[in-house]
Design an enzyme around this catalytic site. Structure first.
Site, short mmCIF file in Angstrom:
data_model
loop_
_atom_site.label_atom_id
_atom_site.label_comp_id
_atom_site.label_asym_id
_atom_site.label_seq_id
_atom_site.Cartn_x
_atom_site.Cartn_y
_atom_site.Cartn_z
CB CYS A 156 26.27 16.59 50.18
SG CYS A 156 26.22 14.86 50.61
N1 CO8 Z 1 26.46 -5.18 45.05
C1 CO8 Z 1 26.05 -5.79 43.92
N2 CO8 Z 1 25.01 -5.34 43.18
C2 CO8 Z 1 24.35 -4.26 43.62
C3 CO8 Z 1 24.71 -3.58 44.79
C4 CO8 Z 1 25.81 -4.08 45.52
N3 CO8 Z 1 26.22 -3.49 46.66
N4 CO8 Z 1 23.88 -2.52 44.97
C5 CO8 Z 1 23.02 -2.52 43.95
N5 CO8 Z 1 23.28 -3.58 43.12
C6 CO8 Z 1 22.56 -3.95 41.90
C7 CO8 Z 1 21.20 -3.31 41.85
O1 CO8 Z 1 20.24 -4.04 42.57
C8 CO8 Z 1 20.92 -3.29 40.37
O2 CO8 Z 1 20.49 -4.59 39.96
P1 CO8 Z 1 19.39 -4.74 38.79
O3 CO8 Z 1 20.03 -4.10 37.59
O4 CO8 Z 1 19.21 -6.21 38.71
O5 CO8 Z 1 18.20 -3.97 39.27
C9 CO8 Z 1 22.30 -3.07 39.75
O6 CO8 Z 1 23.25 -3.44 40.77
C10 CO8 Z 1 22.53 -1.61 39.39
O7 CO8 Z 1 22.15 -0.78 40.49
P2 CO8 Z 1 22.05 0.81 40.38
O8 CO8 Z 1 21.28 1.18 39.17
O9 CO8 Z 1 21.55 1.33 41.71
O10 CO8 Z 1 23.60 1.15 40.21
P3 CO8 Z 1 24.26 2.49 39.77
O11 CO8 Z 1 25.17 2.21 38.65
O12 CO8 Z 1 23.27 3.62 39.60
O13 CO8 Z 1 25.17 2.87 41.05
C11 CO8 Z 1 25.16 4.41 42.91
C12 CO8 Z 1 24.58 3.12 42.31
C13 CO8 Z 1 26.64 4.18 43.18
C14 CO8 Z 1 24.43 4.72 44.21
C15 CO8 Z 1 25.00 5.58 41.91
O14 CO8 Z 1 23.70 5.63 41.40
C16 CO8 Z 1 25.33 6.94 42.51
O15 CO8 Z 1 26.41 7.18 43.02
N6 CO8 Z 1 24.39 7.89 42.40
C17 CO8 Z 1 24.60 9.25 42.91
C18 CO8 Z 1 24.53 9.20 44.37
C19 CO8 Z 1 24.74 10.53 45.01
O16 CO8 Z 1 25.50 11.36 44.58
N7 CO8 Z 1 24.08 10.72 46.08
C20 CO8 Z 1 24.26 11.88 46.86
C21 CO8 Z 1 24.02 11.45 48.23
S1 CO8 Z 1 24.98 12.26 49.30
C22 CO8 Z 1 24.14 13.53 50.05
O17 CO8 Z 1 23.45 14.30 49.48
C23 CO8 Z 1 24.31 13.67 51.51
C24 CO8 Z 1 23.19 13.08 52.25
C25 CO8 Z 1 23.47 13.20 53.70
C26 CO8 Z 1 24.53 12.24 54.21
C27 CO8 Z 1 23.96 10.92 54.57
C28 CO8 Z 1 24.94 10.11 55.38
C29 CO8 Z 1 24.46 8.72 55.70
#
Ligand code: CO8
Length: 373
Positions: A156
């Site tokens: 990224c």
């Molecule tokens: N729908 C419904 N429920 C869901 C879903 C969904 N789609 N997904 C997960 N849940 C559930 C989970 O299972 C979990 O359930 P439980 O509590 O029962 O275990 C609950 O929802 C909460 O899940 P999370 O704790 O995972 O939810 P978050 O509030 O943490 O949100 C995010 C998830 C949005 C992913 C968040 O953590 C986030 O944005 N984190 C930062 C991500 C980030 O910045 N990453 C950088 C990556 S980008 C990068 O570096 C480039 C890489 C190269 C590119 C790749 C291209 C493919």
């Protein structure tokens, strides 16, 4: 040493959009199909049933409402769940190069320079569609550009790391008009069948032109005040796809061969790293965050950007201080902060200070401090 200017930016908009409602409908159809096909194994406890996704979760957890993709039908086909991209003969321009040329033409028009004036090309993106020849060499040829080109990947942060290379090349005189182009086909390395991440990414391409200040008419572009890069190794965002896979007798279908992350950990760990990096970079230039008119931040998650701004300024994020484009574009990997800059910088007046900052896998963080000319 020559002062440098960002003289133009360009943006390629892919042909298709996918709303959260369309994405969730396709994903949930896939889940239903998977669970029906594996009903016996699920009942016996040998396979874990998949859980559905929801629009409400996606918008609340990320702020994303929409994404652009190069192919929509393949992604939304519950029997496929990844884009369909036709192979091209070697004689034809490749897809990433084609996207790059379109974004570059826009940047050159904005800067008022022909593409033939470019004398360094950095293709800086989270993935390259082939090993070699370098994408940058093909882009250079298609643009009729001079000099040299090479590819670089810092996930990224690729674009900001690329801008530092471009700035240094122009500053030292090894180039006079350097291009940083970031074609991101994230849809091809995202696991659309995993509800934890299926909503996160979108495709695009951005272009940034860096020129010697004396070549750019007064009042045009942004003086580059400084760049700062940092990396700190982490496995929390990882993709094991690579040329050694065939020697390991594994296939691209295995889960570790597409994007994976520990999203919660990334969120918690990267926010303080990014905020401290920005503060440190500004301090090295004798500046305070409050003096900056606009922050063009990496576009991964609305909540992350809100927290970064709160740490820097003690206030909530608003469209003027830190524009958000991820609602429309999703996370476009290295292109996100550049899209924000491209779309939300024209209104700032002479002397206004701004900061482009990306953060992501590596971990990596890169910032570019600029001043409106
Ligand atoms: N729908 C419904 N429920 C869901 C879903 C969904 N789609 N997904 C997960 N849940 C559930 C989970 O299972 C979990 O359930 P439980 O509590 O029962 O275990 C609950 O929802 C909460 O899940 P999370 O704790 O995972 O939810 P978050 O509030 O943490 O949100 C995010 C998830 C949005 C992913 C968040 O953590 C986030 O944005 N984190 C930062 C991500 C980030 O910045 N990453 C950088 C990556 S980008 C990068 O570096 C480039 C890489 C190269 C590119 C790749 C291209 C493919």
């Amino acid at each position: 040493m020559h002062p440098t200017v960002i003289s133009g930016t360009g943006l390629f908009r892919p042909p298709h959009t996918i709303s959260n409602a369309e994405l969730v409908e396709a994903f949930n159809a896939y889940v239903e199909r998977f669970n029906a096909e594996h009903a016996a194994d699920i009942a016996a406890g040998n396979v874990v049933a998949l859980q559905p996704s929801s629009v409400e979760f996606i918008e609340k957890a990320s702020g994303i409402q929409n994404r652009y993709v190069m192919d929509k039908a393949g992604v939304l086909d519950p029997g496929r769940m990844y884009p369909r991209i036709a192979p091209r003969p070697d004689e034809q321009a490749s897809l990433m190069a084609e996207m790059a040329v379109q974004a570059t033409q826009m940047a050159c028009e904005q800067a008022g320079v022909p593409t033939s004036q470019i004398d360094a090309v950095y293709c800086a993106a989270a993935n390259m569609q082939r090993a070699y020849p370098a994408m940058a060499c093909e882009i250079q040829a298609l643009l009729g550009a001079k000099g040299y080109g090479f590819d670089m990947n810092v996930a990224c942060s690729s674009a900001t790391f690329g801008i530092e290379q471009a700035v240094n090349a122009v500053r030292c005189g090894s180039a006079r008009c350097a291009l940083v182009v970031s074609p991101e086909i994230t849809s091809a390395h995202l696991e659309w069948r995993d509800r934890d991440c299926h909503f996160i990414f979108g495709d695009t391409c951005t272009a940034v032109l860096v020129q010697r200040a004396e070549d750019v008419p007064a009042g045009r572009g942004w003086d580059v005040l400084g760049t700062q890069l940092a990396t700190q190794y982490s496995n929390n965002i990882r993709n094991n796809f690579g040329f050694l896979n065939r020697c390991e007798d594994s296939t691209w279908q295995e889960r570790d061969k597409t994007f994976r992350q520990e999203g919660r950990k990334v969120f918690k760990e990267v926010v303080p790293i990014a905020a401290a990096h920005i503060e440190g970079h500004l301090a090295s230039l004798g500046l305070q965050p409050a003096q900056v008119a606009r922050f063009w931040l990496h576009q991964a998650n609305l909540g992350m950007n809100q927290l970064v701004i709160k740490r820097l300024l003690g206030s909530d994020v608003n469209e003027s201080i830190a524009p958000i484009i991820l609602n429309e574009w999703a996370n476009t990997a290295s292109a996100g902060s550049i899209i924000a800059f491209h779309q939300h910088s024209a209104d700032l007046t002479t002397g206004a200070l701004g900061l482009i900052c990306s953060f992501g896998a590596g971990y990596s963080v890169g910032s570019v401090a600029v001043k409106r000319r």
